[in-house]
Design a protein around this motif. Structure first.
Motif, PDB file in Angstrom:
ATOM      1  N   LEU A 283     -42.850  -3.346 -41.155  1.00  0.00           N
ATOM      2  CA  LEU A 283     -43.185  -2.373 -42.209  1.00  0.00           C
ATOM      3  C   LEU A 283     -42.900  -2.903 -43.625  1.00  0.00           C
ATOM      4  N   ALA A 284     -41.792  -3.609 -43.786  1.00  0.00           N
ATOM      5  CA  ALA A 284     -41.427  -4.112 -45.115  1.00  0.00           C
ATOM      6  C   ALA A 284     -42.499  -5.066 -45.630  1.00  0.00           C
ATOM      7  N   ALA A 285     -42.932  -5.988 -44.774  1.00  0.00           N
ATOM      8  CA  ALA A 285     -43.955  -6.960 -45.196  1.00  0.00           C
ATOM      9  C   ALA A 285     -45.277  -6.249 -45.495  1.00  0.00           C
ATOM     10  N   PHE A 286     -45.575  -5.255 -44.679  1.00  0.00           N
ATOM     11  CA  PHE A 286     -46.817  -4.492 -44.863  1.00  0.00           C
ATOM     12  C   PHE A 286     -46.859  -3.843 -46.250  1.00  0.00           C
ATOM     13  N   TYR A 287     -45.746  -3.184 -46.619  1.00  0.00           N
ATOM     14  CA  TYR A 287     -45.740  -2.503 -47.917  1.00  0.00           C
ATOM     15  C   TYR A 287     -45.469  -3.459 -49.074  1.00  0.00           C
ATOM     16  N   GLU A 288     -44.776  -4.552 -48.807  1.00  0.00           N
ATOM     17  CA  GLU A 288     -44.575  -5.524 -49.887  1.00  0.00           C
ATOM     18  C   GLU A 288     -45.925  -6.092 -50.334  1.00  0.00           C
ATOM     19  N   ARG A 289     -46.799  -6.318 -49.375  1.00  0.00           N
ATOM     20  CA  ARG A 289     -48.131  -6.814 -49.729  1.00  0.00           C
ATOM     21  C   ARG A 289     -48.884  -5.780 -50.568  1.00  0.00           C
ATOM     22  N   LYS A 290     -48.739  -4.518 -50.204  1.00  0.00           N
ATOM     23  CA  LYS A 290     -49.432  -3.478 -50.978  1.00  0.00           C
ATOM     24  C   LYS A 290     -48.836  -3.370 -52.380  1.00  0.00           C
ATOM     25  N   ARG A 291     -47.511  -3.446 -52.482  1.00  0.00           N
ATOM     26  CA  ARG A 291     -46.879  -3.424 -53.809  1.00  0.00           C
ATOM     27  C   ARG A 291     -47.443  -4.563 -54.662  1.00  0.00           C
ATOM     28  N   ASP A 292     -47.467  -5.771 -54.066  1.00  0.00           N
ATOM     29  CA  ASP A 292     -47.911  -6.937 -54.836  1.00  0.00           C
ATOM     30  C   ASP A 292     -49.384  -6.831 -55.211  1.00  0.00           C
ATOM     31  N   LEU A 293     -50.173  -6.277 -54.312  1.00  0.00           N
ATOM     32  CA  LEU A 293     -51.593  -6.077 -54.625  1.00  0.00           C
ATOM     33  C   LEU A 293     -51.739  -5.122 -55.810  1.00  0.00           C
ATOM     34  N   PHE A 294     -51.012  -4.011 -55.754  1.00  0.00           N
ATOM     35  CA  PHE A 294     -51.106  -3.017 -56.829  1.00  0.00           C
ATOM     36  C   PHE A 294     -50.660  -3.637 -58.162  1.00  0.00           C
ATOM     37  N   LEU A 295     -49.569  -4.388 -58.131  1.00  0.00           N
ATOM     38  CA  LEU A 295     -49.071  -5.017 -59.364  1.00  0.00           C
ATOM     39  C   LEU A 295     -50.079  -6.027 -59.901  1.00  0.00           C
ATOM     40  N   ASP A 296     -50.669  -6.776 -58.976  1.00  0.00           N
ATOM     41  CA  ASP A 296     -51.665  -7.760 -59.362  1.00  0.00           C
ATOM     42  C   ASP A 296     -52.867  -7.078 -60.019  1.00  0.00           C
ATOM     43  N   LEU A 297     -53.264  -5.957 -59.433  1.00  0.00           N
ATOM     44  CA  LEU A 297     -54.456  -5.254 -59.926  1.00  0.00           C
ATOM     45  C   LEU A 297     -54.251  -4.676 -61.324  1.00  0.00           C
ATOM     46  N   ILE A 298     -53.024  -4.311 -61.649  1.00  0.00           N
ATOM     47  CA  ILE A 298     -52.800  -3.728 -62.984  1.00  0.00           C
ATOM     48  C   ILE A 298     -52.221  -4.738 -63.987  1.00  0.00           C
ATOM     49  N   SER A 299     -52.005  -5.974 -63.533  1.00  0.00           N
ATOM     50  CA  SER A 299     -51.389  -6.937 -64.458  1.00  0.00           C
ATOM     51  C   SER A 299     -52.351  -7.203 -65.625  1.00  0.00           C
ATOM     52  N   GLY A 300     -51.778  -7.376 -66.788  1.00  0.00           N
ATOM     53  CA  GLY A 300     -52.599  -7.573 -67.982  1.00  0.00           C
ATOM     54  C   GLY A 300     -53.045  -6.260 -68.607  1.00  0.00           C
ATOM     55  N   SER A 301     -52.674  -5.126 -68.011  1.00  0.00           N
ATOM     56  CA  SER A 301     -53.033  -3.830 -68.590  1.00  0.00           C
ATOM     57  C   SER A 301     -51.904  -3.355 -69.497  1.00  0.00           C
ATOM     58  N   ARG A 302     -52.047  -2.156 -70.025  1.00  0.00           N
ATOM     59  CA  ARG A 302     -50.994  -1.641 -70.916  1.00  0.00           C
ATOM     60  C   ARG A 302     -49.871  -0.938 -70.148  1.00  0.00           C
ATOM     61  N   TRP A 303     -49.963  -0.958 -68.831  1.00  0.00           N
ATOM     62  CA  TRP A 303     -48.895  -0.393 -67.991  1.00  0.00           C
ATOM     63  C   TRP A 303     -47.885  -1.491 -67.686  1.00  0.00           C
ATOM     64  N   THR A 304     -46.611  -1.201 -67.859  1.00  0.00           N
ATOM     65  CA  THR A 304     -45.569  -2.193 -67.567  1.00  0.00           C
ATOM     66  C   THR A 304     -44.768  -1.755 -66.342  1.00  0.00           C
ATOM     67  N   PRO A 305     -44.826  -2.554 -65.274  1.00  0.00           N
ATOM     68  CA  PRO A 305     -44.093  -2.148 -64.067  1.00  0.00           C
ATOM     69  C   PRO A 305     -42.590  -2.320 -64.197  1.00  0.00           C
ATOM     70  N   LEU A 306     -41.845  -1.396 -63.618  1.00  0.00           N
ATOM     71  CA  LEU A 306     -40.406  -1.586 -63.413  1.00  0.00           C
ATOM     72  C   LEU A 306     -40.256  -2.194 -62.017  1.00  0.00           C
ATOM     73  N   PRO A 307     -39.117  -2.821 -61.712  1.00  0.00           N
ATOM     74  CA  PRO A 307     -38.996  -3.430 -60.382  1.00  0.00           C
ATOM     75  C   PRO A 307     -39.092  -2.372 -59.272  1.00  0.00           C
ATOM     76  N   SER A 308     -39.894  -2.653 -58.253  1.00  0.00           N
ATOM     77  CA  SER A 308     -39.911  -1.807 -57.052  1.00  0.00           C
ATOM     78  C   SER A 308     -39.288  -2.617 -55.928  1.00  0.00           C
ATOM     79  N   ARG A 309     -38.064  -2.253 -55.559  1.00  0.00           N
ATOM     80  CA  ARG A 309     -37.321  -3.044 -54.569  1.00  0.00           C
ATOM     81  C   ARG A 309     -37.400  -2.438 -53.172  1.00  0.00           C
ATOM     82  N   GLY A 310     -37.906  -1.228 -53.087  1.00  0.00           N
ATOM     83  CA  GLY A 310     -38.043  -0.566 -51.797  1.00  0.00           C
ATOM     84  C   GLY A 310     -38.786   0.740 -51.988  1.00  0.00           C
ATOM     85  N   THR A 311     -39.023   1.483 -50.915  1.00  0.00           N
ATOM     86  CA  THR A 311     -39.867   2.692 -50.877  1.00  0.00           C
ATOM     87  C   THR A 311     -41.336   2.280 -51.021  1.00  0.00           C
TER      88      THR A 311
END
Ligand code: GLN
Length: 378
Positions: A283-311
């Motif tokens: 499960l952790a790897a499954f959602y880590e990939r989704k987190r990274d995908l989401f971060l990748d998709l919004i990178s370079g936008s005006r939204w600044t991510p805070l660290p997501s370490r779990g959930t």
């Protein structure tokens, strides 16, 4: 009629999910997957239904499921729980939290909670006649200010409620936090409620610090777990609470009169899955990939991510976009830009809301792509 909870309205999750449905927005607000669970799990539930397991489960939960939960705690955290006396299956994590609080909090007792604080905690305390003593997590890393916790403890402190991985901030507790907590409660009769419903969703190879790992914490802890998060079945509302026998005995006095027992065929199916160690190891790897995908998709936008370490939540700082308060912006973002999120002000009692919104990435990749496209346009 005199309300017992005069300041409580409708939970933010219901408000935002309804607004998303009404406006046709992409719903990244309430935390639930928009993809289905393992079809074999549905088959297993159906099989148990067809085989006639359709009457009341034992109040404590189906023995096979309690045994599987106890085996998981031993395997993952080296903690030995007696499935008969120390494990109870509940109708979701929220029921478990409510029952644990109601079981130990007397009128006049104080309960230390950390804000942002999941929205069911404080009402559970107050309806039992207790007082929530709110300690603010330190923005933006949401670290626990342990010196403030020490100062907040009084002879009336009955319980400390913790949550790791943490909803809504996606912060986690580390081994150093556990050591500080153990120091603070040593020699007191303070109970701990540890909301660990995201225990299997923790990223970057970091280990989950369950209360169960530490004997001195375990002996005073109600640990709350959830199958909804682990098996992508939030709508089934099945969770559990493990606690030492003397705490479980009090807990069950509440549980037996709140829901009595939990859905029988679902418990049998979950017992099979848990026993075969299905689902949660990946499960952790499954959602880590989704987190990274989401971060990748919004990178370079005006939204600044805070660290997501779990959930399965990601906080995004929107201060480069607007200076609106978070609730106003969350409503406008839903109505005008078609993406629903959760404002953290719904979880705050003392602190001014920072300019962040919570987005749920437990979504199909295509949903995340569509949402990111709208977010990038701001
Ligand atoms: N835990 C879910 C969330 O944080 C909400 C559950 C609920 O709506 N009660 O989004």
């Amino acid at each position: 009629m005199k309300s017992k909870l005069p300041t409580v309205g409708t939970t933010i999750f219901t408000v935002m999910s309804k607004l998303a449905a009404d406006t046709g927005a992409i719903n990244l607000s309430q935390g639930f997957p928009d993809f289905d669970c393992d079809p074999a799990l549905v088959d297993a539930v159906a099989r148990h239904m067809r085989e006639g397991r359709n009457q009341y489960a034992p109040m404590q939960g189906v023995p096979a499921l309690r045994q599987a939960i106890a085996r998981k705690f031993l395997a993952l955290y080296g903690a030995s729980y007696d499935p008969d006396a120390e494990v109870t299956v509940t109708s979701g994590g929220t029921e478990g939290i409510f029952d644990a609080v109601a079981a130990v909090v007397h009128p006049g007792d104080e309960v230390i909670v950390f804000e942002p604080c999941y929205d069911s905690y404080v009402p559970a305390i107050e309806v039992s006649g207790g007082t929530a003593v709110v300690v603010s997590l330190r923005y933006p890393d949401y670290a626990v200010p342990w010196d403030e916790v020490r100062a907040a403890i009084t002879p009336r402190t009955r319980m400390i409620m913790l949550n790791s991985p943490h909803n809504p901030t996606a912060a986690i507790l580390g081994a150093d936090d556990m050591a500080r907590l153990a120091q603070l409660v040593a020699g007191t009769d303070i109970s701990i409620l540890s909301d660990e419903v995201y225990e299997h969703i923790i990223f970057d190879g970091v280990r989950h610090e369950s209360m169960a790992r530490y004997a001195t914490l375990r002996e005073r802890s109600f640990i709350v777990g959830s199958f909804g998060k682990t098996y992508h079945v939030t709508g089934w509302k099945v969770g559990y609470v493990v606690a030492p026998a003397r705490l479980t005995a009090e807990f069950r006095k509440l549980h037996q009169f709140v829901t009595f027992s939990t859905n029988t065929p679902v418990q049998h199916a979950l017992a099979e899955f848990l026993d075969q160690q299905r689902g949660y190891p990946e499960l952790a790897a499954f959602y880590e990939r989704k987190r990274d995908l989401f971060l990748d998709l919004i990178s370079g936008s005006r939204w600044t991510p805070l660290p997501s370490r779990g959930t399965y939540f990601q906080l995004l700082d929107y201060s480069a976009i607007t200076s609106e308060p978070d609730m106003d912006f969350a409503l406008r973002l839903t109505k005008e830009h078609g993406v629903a999120s959760i404002p953290t002000s719904a979880f705050l009692y003392k602190q001014a809301a920072p300019p962040v919104l919570r987005f749920c990435f437990a979504k199909k990749d295509e949903t995340l792509r569509a949402a990111a496209e709208r977010l990038r346009a701001l």
